[in-house]
Design an enzyme around this catalytic site. Structure first.
Site, PDB file in Angstrom:
ATOM      1  N   CYS A   1      11.681 -21.508 -25.563  1.00 35.34           N
ATOM      2  CA  CYS A   1      12.759 -20.780 -26.234  1.00 35.34           C
ATOM      3  C   CYS A   1      12.954 -21.334 -27.652  1.00 35.34           C
ATOM      4  O   CYS A   1      12.088 -21.134 -28.496  1.00 35.34           O
ATOM      5  CB  CYS A   1      14.033 -20.839 -25.397  1.00 35.34           C
ATOM      6  SG  CYS A   1      15.232 -19.535 -25.792  1.00 35.34           S
TER       7      CYS A   1
ATOM      8  N   HIS B   1      12.001 -19.148 -19.837  1.00 28.75           N
ATOM      9  CA  HIS B   1      12.320 -20.440 -19.225  1.00 28.75           C
ATOM     10  C   HIS B   1      11.635 -20.598 -17.866  1.00 28.75           C
ATOM     11  O   HIS B   1      12.224 -20.314 -16.823  1.00 28.75           O
ATOM     12  CB  HIS B   1      13.834 -20.567 -19.056  1.00 28.75           C
ATOM     13  CG  HIS B   1      14.581 -20.673 -20.340  1.00 28.75           C
ATOM     14  ND1 HIS B   1      14.902 -21.875 -20.927  1.00 28.75           N
ATOM     15  CD2 HIS B   1      15.072 -19.705 -21.159  1.00 28.75           C
ATOM     16  CE1 HIS B   1      15.566 -21.652 -22.049  1.00 28.75           C
ATOM     17  NE2 HIS B   1      15.675 -20.343 -22.218  1.00 28.75           N
TER      18      HIS B   1
ATOM     19  N   GLU C   1      10.975 -23.467 -16.642  1.00 31.66           N
ATOM     20  CA  GLU C   1      11.527 -24.703 -16.067  1.00 31.66           C
ATOM     21  C   GLU C   1      12.810 -24.464 -15.280  1.00 31.66           C
ATOM     22  O   GLU C   1      13.383 -25.392 -14.697  1.00 31.66           O
ATOM     23  CB  GLU C   1      11.803 -25.716 -17.187  1.00 31.66           C
ATOM     24  CG  GLU C   1      13.127 -25.564 -17.921  1.00 31.66           C
ATOM     25  CD  GLU C   1      13.229 -24.363 -18.847  1.00 31.66           C
ATOM     26  OE1 GLU C   1      14.275 -24.209 -19.493  1.00 31.66           O
ATOM     27  OE2 GLU C   1      12.254 -23.579 -18.939  1.00 31.66           O
TER      28      GLU C   1
END
Length: 235
Positions: free
Chosen positions: A91, A177, A179
């Site tokens: 990001c 994202h 993660e």
């Protein structure tokens, strides 16, 4: 492998990246740039890091007046690129890398917040990383970037043409994202409620929470694919 993470806010931590590192016996250090006493001299030298991970955050790459540490971070990213350190940007992290590589970062046509599909693009040559043709990661961004010179596009979506890029499979930037974990999403929602307005590409907090457990599990293999490829680049 020695991994170092640049973190911009307390609630956007490495998440599943930390789990991947622990499972494989890699060390993971953090620089918490948001802390008032953070000192850029505490950053490890490029020779002390095998993989640099740059996390997301609500600020823009252009917000140096409000976040003076961005200036030092940009210098560090440039030095790490020059040293050939493998790198993952997520990001804001991807936008910082894109800018360091000479690309323009600017407001996207629409804010994209929620679990939305992304299309992985085929590799140009055998052996290159190629993301799945269809997967659904979490998005939380209002800016985008032009494709940096010398990179290839990894992924795209209807609202954002450049969802990811790769520089020789050594430097990877992702707008989304991978993660993400349910507890990380809870922190994002708590601290960014004001962004959850009505929009064609903005989901409600409840929609995101409901989808999170299955969606995080489904994107875990994509994260592992990216990190395993960067691990090979670091060897």
């Amino acid at each position: 492998m020695r991994i170092h993470c640049l973190q911009h806010v307390p609630y956007e931590s490495p998440g599943a990246i930390r789990d991947w590192a622990a499972a494989r016996g890699h060390s993971l250090g953090n620089s918490l740039l948001f802390q008032p006493d953070w000192n850029p001299h505490s950053l490890p030298s490029p020779g002390e890091t095998d993989l640099l991970v740059i996390m997301g955050g609500p600020m823009s790459v252009h917000d140096q007046a409000d976040y003076p540490w961005l200036t030092a971070e940009k210098r560090y990213i440039l030095a790490s690129l020059d040293a050939g350190i493998p790198m993952l940007g997520i990001c804001l992290g991807a936008q910082l890398i894109a800018e360091a590589l000479g690309a323009r970062v600017y407001p996207a046509p629409e804010k994209e917040i929620g679990w939305f599909p992304v299309q992985g693009l085929p590799a140009d040559q055998p052996g290159q990383i190629a993301l799945p043709q269809h997967f659904v990661p979490l998005h939380w961004h209002g800016e985008t970037f032009d494709l940096p010179p010398g990179t290839r596009r990894l992924a795209s979506s209807p609202v954002c043409a450049n969802q990811g890029f790769s520089l020789d499979d050594r430097v990877i930037g992702l707008q989304f994202h991978l993660e993400m974990q349910p507890q990380l999403l809870a922190g994002l929602i708590e601290h960014s409620q004001g962004e959850l307005v009505t929009g064609p590409w903005i989901q409600s907090a409840e929609e995101m929470r409901t989808a999170a457990p299955a969606a995080c599990q489904a994107t875990q293999p994509v994260l592992e694919q990216v990190l395993d490829r960067l691990h090979r680049s670091a060897q």
